[in-house]
Enzyme design. Structure first.
Site, PDB file in Angstrom:
ATOM      1  N   ASP A 100      -8.001  -5.156  -0.094  1.00  0.00           N
ATOM      2  CA  ASP A 100      -8.473  -6.007  -1.201  1.00  0.00           C
ATOM      3  C   ASP A 100      -8.138  -7.470  -1.028  1.00  0.00           C
ATOM      4  OD1 ASP A 100      -7.637  -3.175  -2.966  1.00  0.00           O
ATOM      5  OD2 ASP A 100      -9.652  -4.037  -3.025  1.00  0.00           O
ATOM      6  N   HIS A 123       0.854  -1.190   0.000  1.00  0.00           N
ATOM      7  CA  HIS A 123       0.000   0.000   0.000  1.00  0.00           C
ATOM      8  C   HIS A 123       0.888   1.237   0.000  1.00  0.00           C
ATOM      9  CE1 HIS A 123      -3.144   2.848   1.130  1.00  0.00           C
ATOM     10  NE2 HIS A 123      -3.992   1.924   0.740  1.00  0.00           N
TER      11      HIS A 123
HETATM   12  C1  SDX Z   1      -6.185   0.095  -2.936  1.00  0.00           C
HETATM   13  O1  SDX Z   1      -4.429   4.632  -2.066  1.00  0.00           O
HETATM   14  C2  SDX Z   1      -5.332   3.987  -1.455  1.00  0.00           C
HETATM   15  O2  SDX Z   1      -5.724   4.306  -0.361  1.00  0.00           O
HETATM   16  C3  SDX Z   1      -5.890   2.803  -2.200  1.00  0.00           C
HETATM   17  C4  SDX Z   1      -6.913   1.964  -1.442  1.00  0.00           C
HETATM   18  C5  SDX Z   1      -8.187   2.729  -1.177  1.00  0.00           C
HETATM   19  O3  SDX Z   1      -8.892   2.376  -0.215  1.00  0.00           O
HETATM   20  O4  SDX Z   1      -8.505   3.637  -1.985  1.00  0.00           O
HETATM   21  O5  SDX Z   1      -6.362   1.540  -0.196  1.00  0.00           O
HETATM   22  C6  SDX Z   1      -7.323   0.730  -2.224  1.00  0.00           C
HETATM   23  O6  SDX Z   1      -5.939   0.423  -4.056  1.00  0.00           O
HETATM   24  C7  SDX Z   1      -5.317  -0.891  -2.197  1.00  0.00           C
HETATM   25  C8  SDX Z   1      -4.126  -1.396  -3.064  1.00  0.00           C
HETATM   26  C9  SDX Z   1      -4.638  -2.508  -3.981  1.00  0.00           C
HETATM   27  N1  SDX Z   1      -3.597  -2.872  -4.957  1.00  0.00           N
HETATM   28  C10 SDX Z   1      -2.956  -4.064  -4.896  1.00  0.00           C
HETATM   29  O7  SDX Z   1      -3.116  -4.888  -3.989  1.00  0.00           O
HETATM   30  C11 SDX Z   1      -2.006  -4.316  -6.066  1.00  0.00           C
HETATM   31  C12 SDX Z   1      -0.679  -4.881  -5.546  1.00  0.00           C
HETATM   32  N2  SDX Z   1       0.014  -3.790  -4.807  1.00  0.00           N
HETATM   33  C13 SDX Z   1       0.988  -3.021  -5.545  1.00  0.00           C
HETATM   34  O8  SDX Z   1       0.721  -2.825  -6.904  1.00  0.00           O
HETATM   35  C14 SDX Z   1       1.479  -1.800  -4.761  1.00  0.00           C
HETATM   36  O9  SDX Z   1       1.800  -2.237  -3.504  1.00  0.00           O
HETATM   37  C15 SDX Z   1       0.589  -0.582  -4.639  1.00  0.00           C
HETATM   38  C16 SDX Z   1       0.118  -0.099  -5.956  1.00  0.00           C
HETATM   39  C17 SDX Z   1      -0.585  -0.871  -3.763  1.00  0.00           C
HETATM   40  C18 SDX Z   1       1.420   0.514  -3.968  1.00  0.00           C
HETATM   41  O10 SDX Z   1       2.386   0.866  -4.879  1.00  0.00           O
HETATM   42  P1  SDX Z   1       3.533   1.944  -4.499  1.00  0.00           P
HETATM   43  O11 SDX Z   1       3.242   2.636  -3.230  1.00  0.00           O
HETATM   44  O12 SDX Z   1       3.781   2.785  -5.717  1.00  0.00           O
HETATM   45  O13 SDX Z   1       4.725   1.038  -4.188  1.00  0.00           O
HETATM   46  P2  SDX Z   1       5.812   0.621  -5.249  1.00  0.00           P
HETATM   47  O14 SDX Z   1       5.134   0.112  -6.477  1.00  0.00           O
HETATM   48  O15 SDX Z   1       6.791   1.736  -5.387  1.00  0.00           O
HETATM   49  O16 SDX Z   1       6.504  -0.632  -4.525  1.00  0.00           O
HETATM   50  C19 SDX Z   1       7.525  -0.417  -3.579  1.00  0.00           C
HETATM   51  C20 SDX Z   1       8.368  -1.676  -3.680  1.00  0.00           C
HETATM   52  C21 SDX Z   1       8.767  -2.001  -5.118  1.00  0.00           C
HETATM   53  O17 SDX Z   1       9.989  -2.717  -5.062  1.00  0.00           O
HETATM   54  P3  SDX Z   1      11.375  -1.841  -5.322  1.00  0.00           P
HETATM   55  O18 SDX Z   1      11.212  -1.188  -6.698  1.00  0.00           O
HETATM   56  O19 SDX Z   1      11.449  -0.822  -4.197  1.00  0.00           O
HETATM   57  O20 SDX Z   1      12.462  -2.886  -5.291  1.00  0.00           O
HETATM   58  O21 SDX Z   1       7.604  -2.808  -3.217  1.00  0.00           O
HETATM   59  C22 SDX Z   1       7.405  -3.713  -4.302  1.00  0.00           C
HETATM   60  C23 SDX Z   1       7.704  -2.962  -5.592  1.00  0.00           C
HETATM   61  O22 SDX Z   1       8.178  -3.863  -6.580  1.00  0.00           O
HETATM   62  N3  SDX Z   1       6.000  -4.105  -4.235  1.00  0.00           N
HETATM   63  C24 SDX Z   1       5.561  -5.353  -4.423  1.00  0.00           C
HETATM   64  C25 SDX Z   1       4.175  -5.281  -4.227  1.00  0.00           C
HETATM   65  N4  SDX Z   1       3.811  -4.016  -3.943  1.00  0.00           N
HETATM   66  C26 SDX Z   1       4.954  -3.291  -3.956  1.00  0.00           C
HETATM   67  N5  SDX Z   1       6.202  -6.507  -4.728  1.00  0.00           N
HETATM   68  C27 SDX Z   1       5.429  -7.608  -4.843  1.00  0.00           C
HETATM   69  N6  SDX Z   1       4.073  -7.609  -4.650  1.00  0.00           N
HETATM   70  C28 SDX Z   1       3.436  -6.474  -4.350  1.00  0.00           C
HETATM   71  N7  SDX Z   1       2.101  -6.487  -4.175  1.00  0.00           N
END
Ligand code: SDX
Length: 434
Positions: free
Chosen positions: A366, A308
Site C-alpha cells: 500500500d 505487515h
Molecule cells: C495489507 O495480510 C495481508 O496480506 C494484507 C495485505 C494483502 O495483500 O491482503 O498485504 C494488504 O493490508 C497490507 C498492510 C496495510 N496496512 C498498513 O500499512 C497499516 C500500517 N501497518 C500496521 O497497522 C501493521 O503493521 C499491520 C496491521 C500491517 C500488521 O500488524 P500486526 O502484524 O498485528 O503487527 P503489530 O500491530 O502487532 O505490530 C508489531 C509491532 C508493534 O509494536 P510493539 O507492540 O511490538 O512494541 O510493530 C509496531 C506495533 O506498534 N508497528 C508499527 C507499525 N506496524 C506495526 N509501528 C509504527 N508504524 C507501523 N506501521
C-alpha cells in the site's frame, strides 16, 4: 500430507493427547488440533491468528522471511512482468496459465458480462453524493445477488463459474460508477472493443463528451497493479470471504463481506491512509516528527504503508509498485512529484531507523500504490475500491476452493470466556417504582 510425526502433550508425566503434524508442499508444517478439545477439553488461543492455519490451499504461497509471493507457484515478479491481469485471473481461478485460445475465450466471456442490469443504477440514487465509494460498493455488489437468481446454487460448479465471471466483469464497472456518482457525472457504459483495463479507465476517467484515448504505458501500469493486488493467501478480507462462504452464503454476499473488511485502514484502506499521511507530513523537514510519533507508544499514529503481519522482509509487491510508480510518473512528466519524493525520503529514513529495522517494518504493497493511483488521476477515496477490483479474483478463487473442499464445514471459532459466571437477577428487580 499427514506426517508420521505427532505432538504429544503431557501433564504430570500423564499423556494428555497426541496431535498429528501435517506437511504441505512447502512452508511451515502444521499441528492438526482438530481433536484437541475432544481429547483435552481445552481450546487453543490465538486472537490474531498469528500462528493458525485456517485451511489447506493450493492458490497462493507467501514466505514472509524471504519476501516471496507465488500465485499457483509462479513468482509475482515474473507474473507482473510477463502476464496480463486477466491471464493471472485465469491462473488463480483454474490453477494453470491459459493457452492463447483459453485466454481469448476467457476475455470474450468477461467482456460480455461487463454491463450491469440497468435497474442497478437506481440503487445509487439512495446514496448521498459524498458517500465513500467503498460504502456504495458494499451496497451495490451486495445487491447483485438480487439480479442473478438463475445461478446461486453454490454446490453447482457451473453456477460458481458464472458467478465468478459476473463478479470479475462487473466489479470494475461498479467501481467506476461509484466514482461517477460521487462527481455528478453520467455513468459510462463499457465498450466491448476495449481491454479490461482500458474499459475501466474509460468508464472511470472519460465523459460522454470526449473520445477516450488509452495511454498504453498507463494501461500496462494499472494492469500490473491489479496483478500485484490479486491475491495474498489468508489475509483478513479473504478469510472473511471464506468464513462467510462456509455458511453457504451466495458469492455476491461473500465478496461484499470481503469488500467491507478490506476497507479497514489496517488492511486495504491503508493506501488511502498513506496518501493522506504523506499530504499531512507535507515536507521532508517534518518526516522525523512523524517517525517519532510512529515510535511513540502513547501515540496512536502508525506509519501507514509500513509493516505487515507476514512479511518480515521486503514485501515483493512494494518493490514492483515503486518501479511502476517511477514509470507512471516519468510517463506523465511528474518525476519531480513532491509527494513521490517525500515517500522515497520517508522510506529511506524509516529503513535506517532501528525501530523499523528491529521490528522488521518495511514498506508494504500500500505504500506506493496510493501515489500511482493519484498520478493516474484516481481520487484518494477510490484507492481502496481499486484494491478491491484487483482482489476480487483472489476472493473468488478462495471461495471456490473452500466450497469444493471436502473438509470444509461452517467456520465457528470458540473463545476464552472472561465474563461473569452465572448469577441471578435480584429478586426485587423491576419491583421498584420508576
Ligand atoms: C495489507 O495480510 C495481508 O496480506 C494484507 C495485505 C494483502 O495483500 O491482503 O498485504 C494488504 O493490508 C497490507 C498492510 C496495510 N496496512 C498498513 O500499512 C497499516 C500500517 N501497518 C500496521 O497497522 C501493521 O503493521 C499491520 C496491521 C500491517 C500488521 O500488524 P500486526 O502484524 O498485528 O503487527 P503489530 O500491530 O502487532 O505490530 C508489531 C509491532 C508493534 O509494536 P510493539 O507492540 O511490538 O512494541 O510493530 C509496531 C506495533 O506498534 N508497528 C508499527 C507499525 N506496524 C506495526 N509501528 C509504527 N508504524 C507501523 N506501521
Amino acid at each position: 500430507m499427514t506426517d508420521q510425526r505427532s505432538l504429544t502433550l503431557n501433564e504430570n508425566s500423564e499423556l494428555v493427547c497426541e496431535l498429528p503434524i501435517l506437511s504441505g508442499t512447502t512452508g511451515p508444517d502444521v499441528i492438526d488440533i482438530e481433536t484437541l478439545y475432544k481429547q483435552t477439553g481445552m481450546f487453543t488461543f490465538d486472537p490474531g491468528f498469528t500462528s493458525t492455519a485456517s485451511c489447506r490451499s493450493n492458490i497462493t504461497y507467501i514466505d514472509g522471511e524471504a519476501g516471496i509471493l507465488l500465485y499457483r507457484g509462479y513468482p509475482i515478479e515474473q507474473l507482473a512482468e510477463k502476464c496480463t491481469f486477466l491471464e493471472v485471473c485465469y491462473l488463480l481461478l483454474n490453477g494453470e496459465l491459459p493457452t492463447p485460445e483459453e485466454l481469448k475465450e476467457f476475455q470474450g466471456t468477461i467482456t460480455m458480462h461487463t454491463m450491469v442490469h440497468d435497474q442497478l443504477t437506481n440503487f445509487f440514487k439512495g446514496f448521498r453524493r459524498d458517500a465513500h465509494p467503498m460504502a456504495i460498493m458494499v451496497g451495490i455488489v451486495g445487491a447483485l445477488s438480487a439480479f442473478y437468481h438463475d445461478a446461486l446454487d453454490i454446490k453447482s460448479k457451473k453456477h460458481r463459474d458464472i458467478s465468478a465471471i459476473r463478479l470479475l466483469a462487473k466489479v470494475p464497472t461498479i467501481a467506476a460508477m461509484c466514482h461517477k456518482y460521487s462527481t455528478g457525472l453520467p455513468f459510462m457504459y463499457p465498450q466491448n472493443q476495449l481491454s479490461y483495463v482500458e474499459n475501466f479507465m474509460r468508464m472511470m476517467l472519460a465523459t460522454p463528451c470526449d473520445d477516450f484515448v488509452p495511454n498504453p504505458v498507463l494501461v500496462r501500469a494499472l494492469d500490473r497493479i491489479l496483478i500485484l493486488h490479486a491475491d495474498h493467501e489468508q489475509n483478513a478480507s479473504t478469510s472473511t470471504v471464506r468464513l462467510a462462504g462456509s455458511s453457504g452464503a451466495n458469492p455476491y454476499a461473500c465478496i461484499t463481506a470481503g469488500i467491507a473488511c478490506l476497507w479497514g485502514a489496517a488492511h486495504g484502506g491503508a493506501n488511502e491512509a498513506v496518501l493522506n499521511m504523506l499530504i499531512k507530513i507535507g515536507d521532508v523537514s517534518n518526516i522525523q516528527t512523524y517517525i517519532a510519533k510512529a515510535k511513540d507508544k502513547n501515540d496512536p499514529f502508525r506509519l501507514m504503508g509500513f509493516g505487515h503481519r507476514v512479511y518480515k522482509n521486503h514485501d515483493p509487491r512494494a518493490k514492483l509498485m515503486r518501479a511502476t510508480c517511477h514509470e507512471v510518473l516519468n510517463e506523465l512528466g511528474l518525476h519531480d512529484d513532491p509527494i513521490f519524493k517525500l515517500a522515497l525520503e520517508l522510506e529511506r529514513i524509516a529503513l535506517e531507523d532501528s525501530y523499523f529495522i528491529d521490528k522488521k517494518l518495511y514498506p508494504n504493497v500500500d505504500f506506493y500504490s496510493g501515489i500511482v493511483f493519484h498520478a493516474l488521476g484516481i481520487p484518494t477515496n477510490m484507492f481502496t475500491a481499486m484494491f478491491a477490483m484487483g482482489r476480487t479474483v483472489g476472493w473468488i478463487a478462495h471461495w471456490d476452493e473452500m466450497i469444493a473442499d471436502p473438509e470444509q464445514r461452517i467456520g465457528r471459532p470458540r473463545q476464552l470466556y472472561t465474563g461473569s459466571t452465572r448469577r441471578d437477577v435480584p429478586a426485587d428487580h423491576g419491583q421498584t417504582k420508576a
